[in-house]
Scaffold this motif. Structure first.
Motif, PDB file in Angstrom:
ATOM      1  N   ALA A 223       1.036  -1.249   0.084  1.00 36.38           N
ATOM      2  CA  ALA A 223      -0.388   0.115  -0.280  1.00 36.38           C
ATOM      3  C   ALA A 223       0.863   1.066   0.380  1.00 36.38           C
ATOM      4  O   ALA A 223       1.559   1.022   0.293  1.00 36.38           O
ATOM      5  CB  ALA A 223      -1.087  -0.085   1.362  1.00 36.38           C
ATOM      6  N   ARG A 224       0.221   2.462  -0.255  1.00 39.91           N
ATOM      7  CA  ARG A 224       1.087   3.558  -0.060  1.00 39.91           C
ATOM      8  C   ARG A 224       1.310   3.731   0.987  1.00 39.91           C
ATOM      9  O   ARG A 224       1.756   5.461   0.667  1.00 39.91           O
ATOM     10  CB  ARG A 224      -0.162   4.169  -1.482  1.00 39.91           C
ATOM     11  CG  ARG A 224       0.303   3.904  -2.645  1.00 39.91           C
ATOM     12  CD  ARG A 224      -0.510   4.887  -4.537  1.00 39.91           C
ATOM     13  NE  ARG A 224      -0.427   4.352  -5.089  1.00 39.91           N
ATOM     14  CZ  ARG A 224       0.129   5.285  -5.781  1.00 39.91           C
ATOM     15  NH1 ARG A 224       0.104   6.495  -6.013  1.00 39.91           N
ATOM     16  NH2 ARG A 224      -0.148   4.347  -7.870  1.00 39.91           N
TER      17      ARG A 224
ATOM     18  N   ARG B 138      -2.578   1.746   5.950  1.00 45.12           N
ATOM     19  CA  ARG B 138      -4.560   1.331   5.859  1.00 45.12           C
ATOM     20  C   ARG B 138      -5.005   2.512   7.428  1.00 45.12           C
ATOM     21  O   ARG B 138      -4.542   2.297   8.515  1.00 45.12           O
ATOM     22  CB  ARG B 138      -4.476   0.397   6.498  1.00 45.12           C
ATOM     23  CG  ARG B 138      -6.347   0.018   6.524  1.00 45.12           C
ATOM     24  CD  ARG B 138      -6.880  -1.210   6.885  1.00 45.12           C
ATOM     25  NE  ARG B 138      -6.040  -2.563   6.295  1.00 45.12           N
ATOM     26  CZ  ARG B 138      -6.752  -2.849   4.719  1.00 45.12           C
ATOM     27  NH1 ARG B 138      -7.744  -2.419   4.458  1.00 45.12           N
ATOM     28  NH2 ARG B 138      -5.587  -3.577   4.363  1.00 45.12           N
TER      29      ARG B 138
ATOM     30  N   ASP C 109       4.155   1.509  -1.093  1.00 47.23           N
ATOM     31  CA  ASP C 109       4.493   1.515  -2.241  1.00 47.23           C
ATOM     32  C   ASP C 109       4.866   0.936  -2.988  1.00 47.23           C
ATOM     33  O   ASP C 109       5.682   0.720  -4.065  1.00 47.23           O
ATOM     34  CB  ASP C 109       3.972   2.653  -3.059  1.00 47.23           C
ATOM     35  CG  ASP C 109       3.229   2.847  -4.413  1.00 47.23           C
ATOM     36  OD1 ASP C 109       2.758   1.608  -5.064  1.00 47.23           O
ATOM     37  OD2 ASP C 109       4.288   3.760  -5.293  1.00 47.23           O
TER      38      ASP C 109
ATOM     39  N   ARG D  81      -8.408  -7.927  -4.605  1.00 46.89           N
ATOM     40  CA  ARG D  81      -8.338  -6.473  -5.228  1.00 46.89           C
ATOM     41  C   ARG D  81      -9.175  -6.295  -6.247  1.00 46.89           C
ATOM     42  O   ARG D  81      -9.047  -4.541  -6.357  1.00 46.89           O
ATOM     43  CB  ARG D  81      -6.734  -6.417  -5.907  1.00 46.89           C
ATOM     44  CG  ARG D  81      -5.744  -6.552  -5.010  1.00 46.89           C
ATOM     45  CD  ARG D  81      -4.751  -6.336  -5.392  1.00 46.89           C
ATOM     46  NE  ARG D  81      -2.865  -6.777  -4.507  1.00 46.89           N
ATOM     47  CZ  ARG D  81      -2.394  -7.576  -4.921  1.00 46.89           C
ATOM     48  NH1 ARG D  81      -2.468  -8.285  -5.637  1.00 46.89           N
ATOM     49  NH2 ARG D  81      -1.456  -8.316  -3.597  1.00 46.89           N
TER      50      ARG D  81
END
Length: 382
Positions: A36-37, A40, A123, A230
């Motif tokens: 993930a960038r 969460r 990322d 996803r």
């Protein structure tokens, strides 16, 4: 410790940052990679209880966890018109010191505790692993490559570390799908109960969380052909199909699903591995032993991380022995949680109208049933 050991952790959810904190404290040089960038920000409430409370205290984060607590008091079951049909009292079964808080808040607090002691790379993800007797060569999706003494997969139900090390076919659909979604707004000054409505094989709920509310969907269904965890468009179509015709607040919530930017949706699944490690690569949390939805995943991830770090510190030159001791000790906590999934599912989302009526009757006669359901806790993968 002598020469500083290096460790790569895949996953910055709950187990990954906890492990990073403790390994760094024990003198390891730690890198955490996360697909993930950013950390969460969403997720239904989870529990920090049992051994995880003491671990949080030793990390110095317990006050922050308490500040983020939901304050939820129970689960009220309602009919199509919103009338109460039964209730689980959380306070009757919670032990002193246990904390319920949104998963995103827990992950953020643990990330903040570990970020000054470990390198976090967002990322990006592991593309390939190649290990020998002395270390692990890791290629990343970004095109870079590095070598580490150890690799730990804390990357959840859909662990890339597990797939690259142990192969596929190890995740088993349990006949349920779960979804959560933030609703915003505010719960007001009334009850702090979760409100849940059942029809046979389906459950929809509205959950108070700090600063607003969240929606929860759970339904029984066989494995969806070609399911992709996803593919948000597919998830929205599956929810719309499953809950078409369900009353109470379901139509309103489904309309919100259609435009949701932060929908979590996945199969309720069980991970079954004969061993959690191979050579210099090991698995932690849901990557190793997920029984998602009812598995006390956050508590188990924190406890497993603490145990794993301690064992690696005890024998840094023999990671295989450390992994073996970690697995032997932690399976005693994790395995019983996996065995309780089907019973818990039968209580939370009965398959028939008779089952719903029997559950509601049991709630009036046997309040301790709430200890079996584990409240209403999804364990989403990072």
């Amino acid at each position: 410790m002598g020469e500083q050991r290096t460790a790569l952790i895949s996953g910055a959810g709950v187990g990954g940052p906890t492990l990073a904190y403790w390994l760094a404290r024990y003198g390891f040089r730690v890198t955490v990679v996360e697909r993930a960038r950013e950390p969460r920000s969403s997720g239904n409430p989870v529990d920090v209880k049992g051994p995880a409370v003491g671990i949080a205290r030793r990390m110095g984060v317990l006050p922050r966890l308490r500040e983020a607590a939901t304050g939820n008091t129970g689960v009220t079951f309602v009919d199509a018109n919103g009338r109460r049909t039964g209730r689980l009292d959380m306070r009757a079964v919670q032990r002193p010191g246990e904390i319920e808080l949104p998963r995103g808040d827990l992950a953020a607090i643990l990330f903040e505790a570990g970020r000054e002691q470990a390198e976090f790379v967002f990322d990006d993800s592991i593309a390939s692993l190649g290990q020998d007797e002395r270390g692990v060569e890791v290629a990343f999706e970004s095109g870079t490559a590095r070598r580490f003494d150890l690799v730990i997969g804390a990357d959840g139900l859909h662990s890339v570390t597990r797939r690259l090390t142990f192969g596929t076919g190890l995740v088993h659909h349990m006949g349920l799908y779960v979804a959560t979604m933030p609703l915003g707004g505010g719960p007001g000054q009334g009850s702090r109960d979760i409100l849940l409505h059942n029809v046979p094989g389906k459950a929809v709920a509205v959950c108070p969380v700090p600063g607003g509310e969240g929606a929860f969907f759970l339904y029984r269904a066989p494995a969806e052909p070609g399911f992709d965890h996803r593919d948000t468009g597919l998830h929205k179509r599956m929810l719309a199909r499953a809950f078409a015709g369900v009353s109470w607040r379901a139509p309103e919530l489904l309309e919100r699903v259609g435009s949701a930017a932060d929908l979590y949706f996945d199969s309720v699944s069980r991970v079954a591995l004969p061993r959690w490690w191979q050579g210099r690569v090991a698995l932690l949390g849901d990557a190793a032993s997920c029984a998602s939805l009812f598995g006390d995943g956050s508590t188990l991830a924190m406890a497993g991380a603490y145990t794993l770090a301690g064992e690696l510190a005890a024998s840094p030159d023999d990671p295989r022995a450390a992994f073996q001791r970690y697995e032997s000790g932690h399976r005693r906590l994790a395995d019983p949680k996996q065995r309780g999934v089907r019973l818990a599912a039968g209580l939370l989302v009965p398959a028939t109208r008779h089952g719903i009526l029997a559950r509601n009757l049991a709630l009036r006669m046997w309040p301790a049933v709430s200890a079996i359901t584990g409240h209403l806790r999804p364990s989403p993968s990072p």
